[in-house]
Scaffold this motif. Structure first.
Motif, PDB file in Angstrom:
ATOM      1  N   ASN A  13       0.805  -1.225   0.000  1.00 63.08           N
ATOM      2  CA  ASN A  13       0.000   0.000   0.000  1.00 63.08           C
ATOM      3  C   ASN A  13       0.840   1.279   0.000  1.00 63.08           C
ATOM      4  O   ASN A  13       0.301   2.380   0.147  1.00 63.08           O
ATOM      5  CB  ASN A  13      -0.921   0.015   1.220  1.00 63.08           C
ATOM      6  N   ALA A  14       2.154   1.153  -0.170  1.00 64.39           N
ATOM      7  CA  ALA A  14       3.043   2.307  -0.067  1.00 64.39           C
ATOM      8  C   ALA A  14       2.822   3.311  -1.195  1.00 64.39           C
ATOM      9  O   ALA A  14       2.512   2.947  -2.335  1.00 64.39           O
ATOM     10  CB  ALA A  14       4.497   1.839  -0.067  1.00 64.39           C
ATOM     11  N   LYS A  15       3.003   4.560  -0.860  1.00 63.29           N
ATOM     12  CA  LYS A  15       3.012   5.635  -1.852  1.00 63.29           C
ATOM     13  C   LYS A  15       4.340   5.588  -2.618  1.00 63.29           C
ATOM     14  O   LYS A  15       5.402   5.434  -2.019  1.00 63.29           O
ATOM     15  CB  LYS A  15       2.867   6.981  -1.133  1.00 63.29           C
ATOM     16  N   THR A  16       4.287   5.699  -3.934  1.00 64.38           N
ATOM     17  CA  THR A  16       5.497   5.661  -4.755  1.00 64.38           C
ATOM     18  C   THR A  16       5.926   7.075  -5.136  1.00 64.38           C
ATOM     19  O   THR A  16       5.115   7.867  -5.622  1.00 64.38           O
ATOM     20  CB  THR A  16       5.280   4.826  -6.029  1.00 64.38           C
ATOM     21  N   VAL A  17       7.187   7.379  -4.902  1.00 64.42           N
ATOM     22  CA  VAL A  17       7.758   8.679  -5.260  1.00 64.42           C
ATOM     23  C   VAL A  17       8.924   8.433  -6.225  1.00 64.42           C
ATOM     24  O   VAL A  17       9.910   7.797  -5.843  1.00 64.42           O
ATOM     25  CB  VAL A  17       8.268   9.437  -4.018  1.00 64.42           C
ATOM     26  N   PRO A  18       8.825   8.894  -7.465  1.00 63.46           N
ATOM     27  CA  PRO A  18       9.926   8.673  -8.414  1.00 63.46           C
ATOM     28  C   PRO A  18      11.121   9.557  -8.088  1.00 63.46           C
ATOM     29  O   PRO A  18      10.964  10.661  -7.552  1.00 63.46           O
ATOM     30  CB  PRO A  18       9.305   9.054  -9.761  1.00 63.46           C
ATOM     31  N   PHE A  19      12.323   9.071  -8.397  1.00 60.36           N
ATOM     32  CA  PHE A  19      13.514   9.885  -8.203  1.00 60.36           C
ATOM     33  C   PHE A  19      14.573   9.473  -9.216  1.00 60.36           C
ATOM     34  O   PHE A  19      14.456   8.434  -9.884  1.00 60.36           O
ATOM     35  CB  PHE A  19      14.038   9.779  -6.769  1.00 60.36           C
ATOM     36  N   ASP A  20      15.589  10.297  -9.351  1.00 61.18           N
ATOM     37  CA  ASP A  20      16.720   9.979 -10.213  1.00 61.18           C
ATOM     38  C   ASP A  20      17.997  10.459  -9.540  1.00 61.18           C
ATOM     39  O   ASP A  20      17.973  10.873  -8.371  1.00 61.18           O
ATOM     40  CB  ASP A  20      16.551  10.585 -11.618  1.00 61.18           C
ATOM     41  N   ASP A  21      19.102  10.442 -10.269  1.00 57.43           N
ATOM     42  CA  ASP A  21      20.386  10.801  -9.654  1.00 57.43           C
ATOM     43  C   ASP A  21      20.513  12.292  -9.371  1.00 57.43           C
ATOM     44  O   ASP A  21      21.478  12.719  -8.728  1.00 57.43           O
ATOM     45  CB  ASP A  21      21.542  10.338 -10.552  1.00 57.43           C
ATOM     46  N   LEU A 148      10.626   4.958  -2.724  1.00 55.43           N
ATOM     47  CA  LEU A 148      11.344   5.791  -3.678  1.00 55.43           C
ATOM     48  C   LEU A 148      11.782   4.880  -4.816  1.00 55.43           C
ATOM     49  O   LEU A 148      12.501   3.897  -4.587  1.00 55.43           O
ATOM     50  CB  LEU A 148      12.563   6.450  -3.020  1.00 55.43           C
ATOM     51  N   LYS A 149      11.349   5.181  -6.041  1.00 55.40           N
ATOM     52  CA  LYS A 149      11.654   4.311  -7.175  1.00 55.40           C
ATOM     53  C   LYS A 149      12.460   5.060  -8.217  1.00 55.40           C
ATOM     54  O   LYS A 149      12.022   6.094  -8.730  1.00 55.40           O
ATOM     55  CB  LYS A 149      10.363   3.766  -7.803  1.00 55.40           C
ATOM     56  N   HIS A 150      13.649   4.538  -8.508  1.00 54.69           N
ATOM     57  CA  HIS A 150      14.554   5.194  -9.460  1.00 54.69           C
ATOM     58  C   HIS A 150      13.986   5.077 -10.869  1.00 54.69           C
ATOM     59  O   HIS A 150      13.600   3.989 -11.317  1.00 54.69           O
ATOM     60  CB  HIS A 150      15.943   4.568  -9.392  1.00 54.69           C
ATOM     61  N   SER A 151      13.932   6.200 -11.576  1.00 54.07           N
ATOM     62  CA  SER A 151      13.285   6.250 -12.890  1.00 54.07           C
ATOM     63  C   SER A 151      14.051   5.495 -13.968  1.00 54.07           C
ATOM     64  O   SER A 151      13.477   5.137 -15.006  1.00 54.07           O
ATOM     65  CB  SER A 151      13.098   7.712 -13.324  1.00 54.07           C
ATOM     66  N   GLU A 152      15.340   5.224 -13.765  1.00 56.06           N
ATOM     67  CA  GLU A 152      16.133   4.513 -14.772  1.00 56.06           C
ATOM     68  C   GLU A 152      16.436   3.072 -14.359  1.00 56.06           C
ATOM     69  O   GLU A 152      16.187   2.127 -15.108  1.00 56.06           O
ATOM     70  CB  GLU A 152      17.438   5.269 -15.040  1.00 56.06           C
ATOM     71  N   SER A 153      16.966   2.879 -13.166  1.00 52.97           N
ATOM     72  CA  SER A 153      17.345   1.532 -12.729  1.00 52.97           C
ATOM     73  C   SER A 153      16.183   0.745 -12.141  1.00 52.97           C
ATOM     74  O   SER A 153      16.270  -0.471 -11.976  1.00 52.97           O
ATOM     75  CB  SER A 153      18.460   1.622 -11.684  1.00 52.97           C
TER      76      SER A 153
END
Length: 299
Positions: A13-21, A148-153
């Motif tokens: 149920n976690a909220k996903t927040v995209p991130f990158d380097d 936190l989900k990395h947009s590339e990896s």
């Protein structure tokens, strides 16, 4: 329900927040902001915390609070806490207005799992000077967990408070709150600590960490950052990736975790003395920076 089941539910149920380097995050937890009374453990570090928070705001960081931000076991309502630390909440409001504020509830502020409670108590505050309500955290949401989900990896960083691995403080948190308000808060003035808290009970602390590690091992070694135990942890690549940002109620210092430039670091803020006797708040690097990709399991 087992600790694994509670953690699985929080992850699902976690909220996903995209991130990158290029993204920058500061992770704090266990501030336990109180009403500035003798029992307010946060009060001793509030100037350190405010200085650090202002630094992260100016530097463009996103702020993630991993639970127990507000001490709502010892204190009955948020209003007394807000009045004691109004400057801090006004700065957090600026993060919120710029969509840089991500909040997680812990066992000491578990009432925030109720959206109606949050809306009623955190949306606005009364300003006596203007004699009217003013906006505070309008539209804010509290989550049990954030990914936190990395947009590339596609690497994921799982953020939660960690009390899911502590059956008493998750399932019976209302009893814990009752005992703290009635028994342990008055005894704090005599230096008697709450024995049910893993931060004060080393045996319970180790049990909580062991359950968290077991869950991480059964979930493809997902990088996990928690609080709850107040004990900072920063594993090396190849070890079980359980991180802990510590707390903001250490004696004369606060600890947190920074994520910046695709790297993770454990940091401490404290007051240092200059040679001329003046005091200043300084940031100290404790561990890292370590590349996040180094914690991706090698297939």
């Amino acid at each position: 329900m087992s600790s694994d089941s509670r953690l699985n539910r929080a992850y699902t149920n976690a909220k996903t927040v995209p991130f990158d380097d290029n993204s920058k995050f500061i992770l704090f937890s266990d501030c336990h902001r109180g009403d500035n009374s003798f029992a307010d453990e946060f009060a001793n570090n509030r100037n350190i915390y405010f200085h650090a928070l202002k630094y992260y705001y100016i530097e463009g960081f996103q702020y993630c609070e991993l639970g127990d931000g507000d001490e709502l076991w010892e204190n009955i309502n948020f209003e007394s806490i807000f009045q004691a630390h109004k400057n801090i909440y006004k700065l957090l409001k600026q993060f919120h207005l710029e969509n840089r504020l991500h909040m997680i509830w812990g066992n000491h502020d578990m009432v925030y799992k109720d959206p109606e409670y949050v809306k009623k108590n955190l949306s606005s505050y009364f300003e006596p000077i203007d004699e009217k309500d003013k906006e505070l955290f309008e539209g804010i949401t509290y989550n049990e967990a954030i990914i936190l989900k990395h947009s590339e990896s596609n690497q994921e960083i799982f953020l939660t408070h960690g009390h899911q691995a502590d059956w008493w403080n998750y399932t019976f948190w209302r009893w814990g709150r009752f005992l703290v308000r009635v028994l342990w808060k008055p005894l704090q003035v005599w230096g008697i600590a709450d024995p049910t808290s893993p931060a004060k009970n080393y045996t319970e602390l180790k049990k909580v960490e062991r359950r968290l590690k077991k869950w991480i091992l059964s979930n493809n070694l997902i990088l996990t950052v928690v609080g709850h135990t107040h004990r900072p942890r920063f594993p090396e690549p190849g070890q079980i990736p359980l991180f802990n940002d510590g707390s903001c109620v250490h004696p004369r210092s606060i600890t947190g975790i920074e994520i910046e430039n695709g790297k993770i670091s454990l940091i401490k803020w404290e007051i240092a003395t200059n040679e001329d006797g003046t005091l200043r708040v300084v940031r100290i690097l404790l561990e890292g920076p370590q590349k996040l990709v180094d914690y991706i399991e090698k297939k």
